[in-house]
Design a protein around this motif. Structure first.
Motif, PDB file in Angstrom:
ATOM      1  N   GLN B  55     -27.403  63.801  35.722  1.00 12.53           N
ATOM      2  CA  GLN B  55     -26.603  64.492  34.723  1.00 12.53           C
ATOM      3  C   GLN B  55     -25.221  63.851  34.620  1.00 12.53           C
ATOM      4  OE1 GLN B  55     -27.262  68.130  33.284  1.00 12.53           O
ATOM      5  NE2 GLN B  55     -29.119  66.972  33.140  1.00 12.53           N
ATOM      6  N   GLN B  56     -24.958  63.271  33.452  1.00 17.26           N
ATOM      7  CA  GLN B  56     -23.673  62.599  33.307  1.00 17.26           C
ATOM      8  C   GLN B  56     -22.613  63.604  32.913  1.00 17.26           C
ATOM      9  OE1 GLN B  56     -25.858  60.330  30.725  1.00 17.26           O
ATOM     10  NE2 GLN B  56     -25.313  58.378  31.600  1.00 17.26           N
ATOM     11  N   GLN B  57     -21.499  63.540  33.600  1.00 13.68           N
ATOM     12  CA  GLN B  57     -20.451  64.531  33.382  1.00 13.68           C
ATOM     13  C   GLN B  57     -19.602  64.173  32.165  1.00 13.68           C
ATOM     14  OE1 GLN B  57     -19.457  67.208  35.486  1.00 13.68           O
ATOM     15  NE2 GLN B  57     -21.312  67.016  36.686  1.00 13.68           N
ATOM     16  N   VAL B  59     -19.797  61.678  29.702  1.00 10.60           N
ATOM     17  CA  VAL B  59     -20.226  60.871  28.576  1.00 10.60           C
ATOM     18  C   VAL B  59     -20.088  61.713  27.322  1.00 10.60           C
ATOM     19  CG1 VAL B  59     -22.139  59.650  27.528  1.00 10.60           C
ATOM     20  CG2 VAL B  59     -21.812  59.569  29.970  1.00 10.60           C
ATOM     21  N   SER B  60     -19.282  61.239  26.381  1.00  6.43           N
ATOM     22  CA  SER B  60     -19.090  62.019  25.171  1.00  6.43           C
ATOM     23  C   SER B  60     -20.284  61.826  24.260  1.00  6.43           C
ATOM     24  CB  SER B  60     -17.830  61.567  24.451  1.00  6.43           C
ATOM     25  OG  SER B  60     -18.038  60.281  23.940  1.00  6.43           O
ATOM     26  N   PHE B  61     -20.426  62.762  23.334  1.00  3.24           N
ATOM     27  CA  PHE B  61     -21.554  62.665  22.423  1.00  3.24           C
ATOM     28  C   PHE B  61     -21.415  61.454  21.523  1.00  3.24           C
ATOM     29  CE2 PHE B  61     -24.408  63.781  19.019  1.00  3.24           C
ATOM     30  CZ  PHE B  61     -25.493  64.200  19.757  1.00  3.24           C
ATOM     31  N   ASN B  62     -20.175  61.066  21.277  1.00  4.43           N
ATOM     32  CA  ASN B  62     -19.921  59.878  20.467  1.00  4.43           C
ATOM     33  C   ASN B  62     -20.563  58.644  21.092  1.00  4.43           C
ATOM     34  OD1 ASN B  62     -18.696  58.461  18.315  1.00  4.43           O
ATOM     35  ND2 ASN B  62     -17.112  57.756  19.722  1.00  4.43           N
ATOM     36  N   LEU B  64     -23.002  58.648  23.189  1.00  2.00           N
ATOM     37  CA  LEU B  64     -24.451  58.791  23.122  1.00  2.00           C
ATOM     38  C   LEU B  64     -24.950  58.459  21.726  1.00  2.00           C
ATOM     39  CD1 LEU B  64     -25.499  61.966  25.100  1.00  2.00           C
ATOM     40  CD2 LEU B  64     -26.054  59.612  25.585  1.00  2.00           C
TER      41      LEU B  64
END
Lengths: 134, 148
Positions: B55-57, B59-62, B64
């Motif tokens: 689970q990445q803490q 990482v923004s949705f951008n 991704l």
């Protein structure tokens, strides 16, 4: 006056992309519904899309940077964080996936995907008509 | 394409749940497998699930969305199959052909009712993953009709 695809289609292609990514997130939640300690994730779709929209329509003025070390002042396009779902009831194994809830959100997301697709599709049909001159 | 990944994710979920059903089948089939010593007795087996991507803490949705981050695989996998540490059932059955010198036989530490509920849970999760795949398929098929 030239009509670009961006103006013709508006925010819908971005929304479609976002819906697809969200489907991936929700599918991951559901696949891990029996994994101990797994925390369900989601995004605030409304927030992400409104940021994208503001950037596209230029409602927010970008800050002019005269030096590379200047702060941008604005958040990057669609820069929203992956949020954690707040569980309704705790589970012994620390898993926060509520299968029924996730599934209903997934179904809703799929429906929204299809309706967004219809918008894009009808825009394309309109453009095709314009090109053909019918 | 994000929707293609949904197939991989749901597929990993289905294969993990089928491993779980397999262990349940093995446990129920061996529920009455007796032996005369503790070491030789069958023990209940359980799969241990783990999420494929840690689970990445931050990482923004951008990141991704635009895949600036190297694309991380998502889904679930079976990390290991472990044997239950619950005590075996020791029964005094001197007439049993497998009884040891003291007249005891050892039964596996399997609770059939527990196994049945596990099976129902696995089968429901499997169904959910199938539905996820079906919905993603409908969405993709719709995209293929773009402009028609």
């Amino acid at each position: 006056m030239a009509i670009g695809f961006d103006q013709a289609l508006g925010v819908h292609p971005q929304a479609l992309l976002l819906r697809g990514k969200r489907a991936e997130l929700l599918a991951d939640n559901l696949a891990n519904s029996d994994t101990p300690g797994f925390k369900a994730r989601d995004i605030d779709f409304k927030q992400v899309l409104s940021q994208v929209n503001e950037q596209q329509t230029g409602k927010k003025l970008p800050l002019q940077q005269t030096h590379q070390d200047h702060l941008t002042g604005l958040r990057q396009q669609g820069d929203a964080d992956l949020l954690y779902r707040v569980p309704i009831q705790p589970a012994i194994d620390g898993n926060t996936v509520d299968t029924q809830q996730e599934y209903s959100i997934y179904a809703r997301n799929a429906m929204d995907y299809q309706s967004t697709f219809e918008f894009v599709n009808s825009s394309f049909k309109g453009l095709t008509k314009a090109i053909k001159g019918q | 394409m994000a929707l293609v990944n949904v197939f991989n994710i749901a597929g990993s979920g289905m294969s993990a749940q089928s491993v779980r059903i397999n262990t349940v089948a093995s446990n129920i089939a061996n529920a009455e497998t007796v032996s005369s010593s503790i070491d030789q007795t069958y023990r209940a087996r359980y799969p241990v699930f783990t999420a494929i991507s840690p689970q990445q803490q931050n990482v923004s949705f951008n990141q991704l969305l635009h895949e600036q981050q190297p694309q991380t695989e998502k889904g679930v996998m079976v990390k290991a199959i472990v044997e239950s540490k619950a005590p075996l059932q020791r029964r005094y059955e001197p007439e049993h052909p497998m009884a040891n010198d003291e007249g005891y036989v050892f039964y596996p530490n399997i609770n059939v009712v527990e196994q049945m509920t596990d099976m129902i849970s696995a089968s429901r999760s499997f169904q959910t993953n199938v539905e996820i795949m079906n919905t993603a398929k409908t969405m993709l098929q719709k995209v293929l009709t773009l402009g028609q």
